[in-house]
Every structure is written in C-alpha cells, then in structure tokens.
Design an enzyme around this catalytic site. Structure first.
Site, short mmCIF file in Angstrom:
data_model
loop_
_atom_site.label_atom_id
_atom_site.label_comp_id
_atom_site.label_asym_id
_atom_site.label_seq_id
_atom_site.Cartn_x
_atom_site.Cartn_y
_atom_site.Cartn_z
CD1 TRP A 116 4.80 -13.62 -11.63
CD2 TRP A 116 6.83 -12.15 -11.67
NE1 TRP A 116 5.57 -13.92 -12.88
CE2 TRP A 116 6.56 -13.05 -12.86
CE3 TRP A 116 7.68 -11.23 -11.40
CZ2 TRP A 116 7.79 -13.10 -13.68
CZ3 TRP A 116 8.68 -11.16 -12.39
CH2 TRP A 116 8.80 -11.97 -13.27
CG HIS A 119 -2.08 -0.96 1.00
ND1 HIS A 119 -3.31 -0.78 1.22
CD2 HIS A 119 -1.95 -2.42 0.78
CE1 HIS A 119 -4.11 -1.93 0.98
NE2 HIS A 119 -3.23 -2.84 0.59
#
Ligand code: HEM
Ligand SMILES: [Ca+2]
Ligand SMILES: [Mn+2]
Length: 341
Positions: free
Chosen positions: A174, A53
């Site tokens: 990924w 984030h």
C-alpha cells in the site's frame, strides 16, 4: 452528523476545531511557495518522500523513539547525509523557511506538506492530517530507511519493526502506491527526474502495470546499485519495486491495484495516516483533515504502454489473472523526465 464550526480569527474560514485555523495560512503558503501554485511536480513528490523518510525512522527493537517527528528537518545536517536520505536536503531547505514563518512543529509540517502534496495529484485520496506533534528529541539513527538494493526480506523486516505494531507485507505494498507520483534523481545521476511510471503527475495505477512488465533496458547507464531494467525508455525501475512485484508475499496485492482506483486511494490514505502517526498517540492529536484540499478526480483506465501487451507481463500472482487492458495507440514512446529535478 451536525458538527458545530468555529469562526477562525482570519474572519474568512471556519473549522471544526479552532486549533486547525492557522493551517489555512500554512496551506496557502505551501501551495504558492513550495508547490508552484498547486502542482504535482518535483517539490510535491519530494515532500511525499520526506513524509516516509521522517516517519519510518523509528524502531520497535530500539524502543520506539522518533517516527514522524520532523527530525529529518531539525537535525537535517545529520540525517540528510545518511545514504538512504541523499537528495532530501533540497526539499528540507525549501520547507525550512516556510516552517519558520508559521507556528507549527517540523513534525506536523512534514506530514501536512505531504498530505497537501498528494492532494495536488489528480486521482489521489484526501489524506487525513492530525496536528500536535511536539518537536523531535533527537536525530534518527542511520539505517532505518529502506534502500532500493535491500532484499524483500530486509524491507519487510524493517517495516515490521517500525513502531509497536509495525507494517504487514500488504501494508508495505500500500505504501508503495506513492511511487505512482515519483521519480529518481540519484539512482542514475546521469538522468535525474526519471519517473517510476509513465504518469508521474497522476495518481493512477500505471506504476503497478509497468512494474509488472518484463524489463528490457536501462534508461541511462547500467550497473547502478538498486536499479533493475525497465520496460520503457526514460523510465526508472527500482530493484526493490521489481522484487516486491514478484515476491509471493506481495505480488497479489501489487497486482490488485491495477485498474482499481478506489482501492488505490483508500489503502494509500490508510497507510500514510498510519505512517504519520508513528511515534505518537493519535488521541493526543487534533483532527485537521478538513484543511487538506479535495483532489481532482480522474477517470482514465490503466493501459499497456504503446507496443506492449499482456504477453510482456511477468505474471507473479498465483491464482488471479492479470487484468485485461488496452494498449496505448501509436508508436512506442519514451517517458520524459520530471521537470525541475
Ligand atoms: C521499500 C521501500 C522504499 C524504497 C526502497 C524506496 C526507494 C526510493 C528511491 C531510491 C527513490 C529515488 C530517490 C532519488 O534517487 O531521487 C524514491 C523516490 C520516491 N519515494 Fe520511495 N522508496 C520506498 C518507499 C516509499 C514510500 C513508503 C513512500 C511514501 C509514502 C515513498 C515515496 C517516494 C517518492 C514520492 C519518491 C519520488 C521523489 C521525487 O520524485 O523527487 N517511497 N524512493
Ligand atoms: Ca502515475
Ligand atoms: Mn526528485
């Protein structure tokens, strides 16, 4: 190659670069006081979420300001109130006093704590860590962190816009290896700590098996934004993970992680390093990867949860069959919540 090591001032450790020496104390502090002595539990999971984030909050279209700069910690009163960041206030509050005890920037700390967090999860890679991020200049703008109710188009576009080169659809997959050590507290607030796979304390490929299974139930209430039906009682499935597992741009990469622990570790390590460098020129940072602990290895093949088989797989990768896996023995089980959530 022989590398000359320096003695650290603590008289105990050596390092390839003296700038890395203070990190031994930071490591000790986070392991004891953030991660309950080195666990892959709630605080480790939340610290990894914070890596993302903080880092992803950078936009090429907006001139590449921010990134992995610790703004989510320094400007927490603003950023942790953004909808996509809800719930991160708790880990930020736990990290802040540790940052204050050491001479380390918030940007460095968020990435360092995330790498240490991952190292606590058996089966994980040793994530590289580079030191030297300056303090953040400003809060990140709202709207840069993907939401679980975003379309695949929107998610891929957001990742492609993160930094001057961005992330490809395969790199997005990924990055979602992270959800092998993860749970949701707020998607369905009636069941905090609901894991995304049956093994949230283990860095394995169960997440990629279980997200490909036909969804049959909501573990708590129905009608939550960003949630899709999951195959197991107690397990949470995000709409975004469901969709990425089935989109033609991402499905084959998603499936490729099933029972492929070497690929799982290597690709995740590469993409987290790339996230950790967003907003920075790597050549200005110091490689302190050696401070990150070497994770415990595991050797457990992926399985179908009890009661489920290949017949329950919603095969989405065209051209490559789903790997053949054994089914866990015994009666159908439910996935317990992550403690402390
Ligand atoms: C499409 C991109 C992504 C979306 C939409 C997404 C969404 C979410 C959501 C909704 C939660 C649950 C939050 C809660 O209710 O408590 C979550 C948890 C988590 N996410 Fe993601 N995520 C994404 C990518 C990533 C990436 C790239 C990472 C790390 C590299 C990451 C790491 C985590 C972790 C570790 C948790 C678990 C936190 C915990 O167990 O306390 N996520 N994510
Ligand atoms: Ca797992
Ligand atoms: Mn949590």
């Amino acid at each position: 190659a022989l590398t000359k090591r320096v003695q650290c001032p603590d008289g105990i450790h050596t390092a390839t670069n003296a700038a890395c020496c203070p990190l031994f104390d930071v490591l000790e502090d986070v392991q004891q006081n953030l991660f309950d002595g080195g666990e892959c539990g709630e605080e480790a999971h939340e610290s990894l979420r914070l890596v993302f984030h903080d880092a992803i909050s950078i936009s090429n279209a907006a001139g590449n300001v921010g990134g992995a700069d610790g703004s989510i910690v320094v400007f927490d009163t603003i950023e942790t109130n953004y909808h996509a960041n809800l719930g991160t206030d708790e880990i930020v509050q736990k990290q802040k006093p540790i940052i204050a005890r050491h001479n380390i920037s918030a940007g460095d700390f968020v990435q360092f704590a995330g790498a240490v967090a991952v190292s606590n999860c058996p089966g994980a890679p040793q994530i590289p860590f580079f030191l030297g991020r300056p303090p953040p200049v400003s809060q990140a703008p709202d709207g840069l962190v993907p939401e679980p109710f975003d379309s695949v188009d929107k998610i891929l576009a957001r990742f492609a816009d993160a930094g001057p080169v961005g992330f490809t659809p395969v790199e997005v997959v990924w990055s979602l290896v992270s959800h092998t050590v993860a749970a949701a507290d707020l998607v369905d607030p009636t069941i905090p700590g609901s894991p995304f796979d049956s093994t949230p304390g283990t860095f394995d490929s169960q997440f990629f098996v279980e997200t490909q299974l036909k969804g049959t139930l909501f573990p708590g209430t129905s009608g939550n934004q960003g949630e899709a039906e999951s195959p197991l009682a107690g397990e949470m499935r995000l709409q975004s993970d469901h969709d990425l597992a089935r989109d033609s741009r991402t499905a084959c990469e998603w499936q490729s992680f099933v029972n492929n622990p070497t690929k799982l570790r290597n690709r995740f390590s590469d993409v987290v390093l790339k996230l950790s460098l967003l907003g920075h020129d790597q050549s200005t940072l110091t490689d302190c990867s050696e401070i990150i602990p070497v994770p415990q290895t595991i050797n457990v093949p992926a399985t179908f949860p009890a009661g489920l088989t290949i017949a329950d797989v919603e095969q989405a990768c065209v051209g490559t069959a789903f790997p053949s896996l054994a089914t866990d023995p015994g009666p159908v089980t439910s996935v317990p919540p992550v403690a402390g959530s």
